[in-house]
Design an enzyme around this catalytic site. Structure first.
Site, PDB file in Angstrom:
ATOM      1  N   SER A  23      -5.776  11.315 -13.880  1.00  0.00           N
ATOM      2  CA  SER A  23      -6.666  10.587 -14.780  1.00  0.00           C
ATOM      3  C   SER A  23      -7.536   9.626 -13.992  1.00  0.00           C
ATOM      4  CB  SER A  23      -5.852   9.818 -15.813  1.00  0.00           C
ATOM      5  OG  SER A  23      -5.316   8.671 -15.202  1.00  0.00           O
ATOM      6  N   LYS A  24      -8.575   9.170 -14.653  1.00  0.00           N
ATOM      7  CA  LYS A  24      -9.585   8.337 -14.007  1.00  0.00           C
ATOM      8  C   LYS A  24      -8.989   7.031 -13.474  1.00  0.00           C
ATOM      9  CE  LYS A  24     -14.445   7.199 -14.725  1.00  0.00           C
ATOM     10  NZ  LYS A  24     -14.980   7.914 -13.584  1.00  0.00           N
ATOM     11  N   ARG A  25      -7.906   6.608 -14.119  1.00  0.00           N
ATOM     12  CA  ARG A  25      -7.312   5.341 -13.711  1.00  0.00           C
ATOM     13  C   ARG A  25      -6.789   5.374 -12.270  1.00  0.00           C
ATOM     14  NH1 ARG A  25      -3.441   5.236 -17.728  1.00  0.00           N
ATOM     15  NH2 ARG A  25      -4.826   6.510 -18.977  1.00  0.00           N
ATOM     16  N   GLN A  26      -6.376   6.559 -11.828  1.00  0.00           N
ATOM     17  CA  GLN A  26      -5.762   6.616 -10.499  1.00  0.00           C
ATOM     18  C   GLN A  26      -6.730   6.863  -9.352  1.00  0.00           C
ATOM     19  OE1 GLN A  26      -3.244   8.390 -12.708  1.00  0.00           O
ATOM     20  NE2 GLN A  26      -1.327   7.990 -11.666  1.00  0.00           N
ATOM     21  N   GLY A  27      -7.984   7.019  -9.631  1.00  0.00           N
ATOM     22  CA  GLY A  27      -8.928   7.260  -8.535  1.00  0.00           C
ATOM     23  C   GLY A  27     -10.039   8.174  -9.010  1.00  0.00           C
TER      24      GLY A  27
END
Ligand code: GLU
Length: 505
Positions: free
Chosen positions: A261-265
């Protein structure tokens, strides 16, 4: 046989996720492999999630990635959004009338019903179900409204949604081309909303109506849509339509197996392109995220992919998104690339790294003010090409070429157990040897020959000469070989750097 038609159906929510790029690629490959059509449809019925400019962005990226489609939403030469094909409009927000007609048909035939339940009632119902540890589901209250009651509520302009009437008995069964046979009890399926109170269809309805009307033969999409498929099958049945084939693609996972997901990179294709990954490499990488060629091969051109791709090679298990592999593949493409093309891609990164500046057709080295041409930059890039993983790193890795003075610890000049004195002596020997050399002889093979002779004559080990020389020229622990670098730097700079190193010691 029915013509193969696939569609990529993104929602314009702002960026293109790499997982969606994989979906688009597989849809494209499956269509092309079977001489079919590949359609781009925009699913923009969720107005709350719509992001301005994202359709333009999407179309631009697909184009840049080389995924050509026959039909659907695209851009003209000025970048303006246009639509082509016989099954349009391809933008769901322009198809509201069509959905309305089909929803009315379902109501008419008893497969769907108006639901006037207030948000308050629905919340209450859900809360109770949760307390009793039941799956949240609509209780079917509005199914029992009489024709007159419905008319009255409609006349009073009571807000409503339309729900599908899911049979309480029986089951839905279908064969997914990746996951195999899937069977779901009808009683576990909610009376899903097919038209919202704002008159917009939900994803489920619009998706089914469009896939049918656009004659899509194969629905290829991410695994996250697998739970929705039984609902879609019920809709196909209610309409009396034949359902397309379905193929769901495994989830993309981080190395810790969590969902990517976008949260991780970085997950947006745009981000990867900005980092200097080549479109061909990115496509090659996403191809292998879930598809197995059943051989050891790893590098595939787009034509090769089209020839080889089949859905039977798609894995069920989630695929780990391994950036090291992406780097490796990108490196392979960088090495295969025409040097002129590669240099053109690198120049903006050199400018951004403030190493050079463009002046008309030429370039100025920021540090020294020296004017260089494209041919010179090409030589610099050729130096690094073997080691390059992504283009965005080029500034950092060739900084030493454009620097006036290198900044490094003198200990770095010492090879293994040499004494400082020996290092100094050896550099002095090299200096003397090169000082007398004609500028025209400053070519890597010539330099190698000369310095090899020097090593032999003085009964030294190669490392005792080549290591200090390489560090003197670069100031780095790792770099290309000293002779190639010396050729690019030229006599004057090489001598200056050796002198500088000797002084340092
Ligand atoms: N609009 C959906 C998405 O954004 C498409 C799902 C499908 O392909 O059916 O992923």
């Amino acid at each position: 046989m029915k013509k193969i038609r696939t569609r990529f159906a993104p929602s314009p929510t702002g960026y293109l996720h790499v997982g969606s790029l994989r979906t688009a690629l597989y849809c494209y490959l499956f269509a092309k492999h079977n001489e079919g059509d590949f359609v781009l449809r925009i699913e923009d019925t969720d107005r709350a999630r719509y992001v301005e400019g994202s359709i333009e962005n999407l179309v631009k990226i697909l184009d840049f990635m080389g995924l050509e489609y026959n039909e659907g939403v695209s851009a003209d030469n000025d970048g303006k959004i246009v639509q082509k094909g016989n099954f349009g409009p391809y933008m769901q927000s322009e198809r509201l009338e069509i959905y309305k007609k089909y929803v009315d048909e379902l109501i008419e035939n008893g497969f769907a019903y108006y639901c006037f339940c207030s948000k308050g009632r629905l919340d209450e119902m859900r809360k109770n179900q949760q307390l009793q540890k039941q799956a949240p589901m609509y209780d079917g209250k509005c199914q029992n409204l009489s024709k007159e009651e419905i008319q009255k509520l409609l006349d009073k302009k009571t807000p409503y949604v339309v729900r599908l009437k899911v049979p309480k008995e029986g089951f839905v069964e279908f064969k997914d081309l990746v996951y195999g046979k899937i069977r779901i009890e009808n009683k576990t399926i909610d009376d899903q909303v097919i038209m919202k109170s704002d008159g917009f269809p939900t994803y489920h309805l619009a998706n089914v109506v469009d896939d049918h009307l656009m004659e899509i033969s194969h629905v290829i999409r991410g695994e996250e849509w697998l739970p929705s498929t039984p609902k879609h099958i019920l809709l196909y049945k209610a309409f009396g339509w034949e359902a397309p084939e379905f193929a769901h693609l495994p989830l993309l996972l981080n190395s810790d197996k969590s969902k990517l997901s976008k949260r991780q990179g970085d997950v947006a294709v745009e981000d990867f392109l900005k980092l200097g990954y080549l479109p061909e490499a990115l496509l090659n990488f996403v191809l292998l995220l879930g598809w197995n060629p059943k051989t050891e091969e790893e590098i595939f051109s787009l034509d090769e992919m089209i020839k080889r791709f089949d859905l039977s090679g798609v894995n069920k298990a989630g695929s780990i998104f391994n950036t090291e592999k992406l780097d490796w593949i990108n490196g392979m493409y960088i090495r295969k690339m025409d040097l002129d093309e590669l240099t053109k891609l690198c120049v903006p990164f050199l400018i951004e790294a403030k190493l050079i500046e463009q002046i008309d057709e030429k370039y100025k080295i920021k540090n020294s003010g020296e004017i260089i041409d494209f041919e010179y930059i090409k030589k610099v890039i050729a130096l690094e090409r073997e080691r390059m993983k992504k283009i965005s790193e080029i500034g950092e890795s060739v900084k030493f070429i454009f620097s006036d003075e290198l900044d490094y610890e003198k200990e770095l000049l010492i090879w293994k157990k040499m004494t400082v004195e020996d290092v100094k002596n050896n550099l002095q020997l090299v200096f003397e040897e090169l000082k007398n050399l004609d500028e025209n002889n400053f070519q890597s093979d010539k330099l190698l020959e000369i310095l090899n002779n020097l090593v032999e004559k003085n009964e030294l080990k190669r490392g005792e000469v080549f290591w200090p020389l390489r560090v003197a020229l670069t100031g780095l622990k790792g770099s290309p070989g000293p002779f190639e670098i010396a050729e690019v730097l030229g006599k004057a700079k090489v001598l200056k750097r050796i002198e500088f190193a000797i002084e340092k010691l």
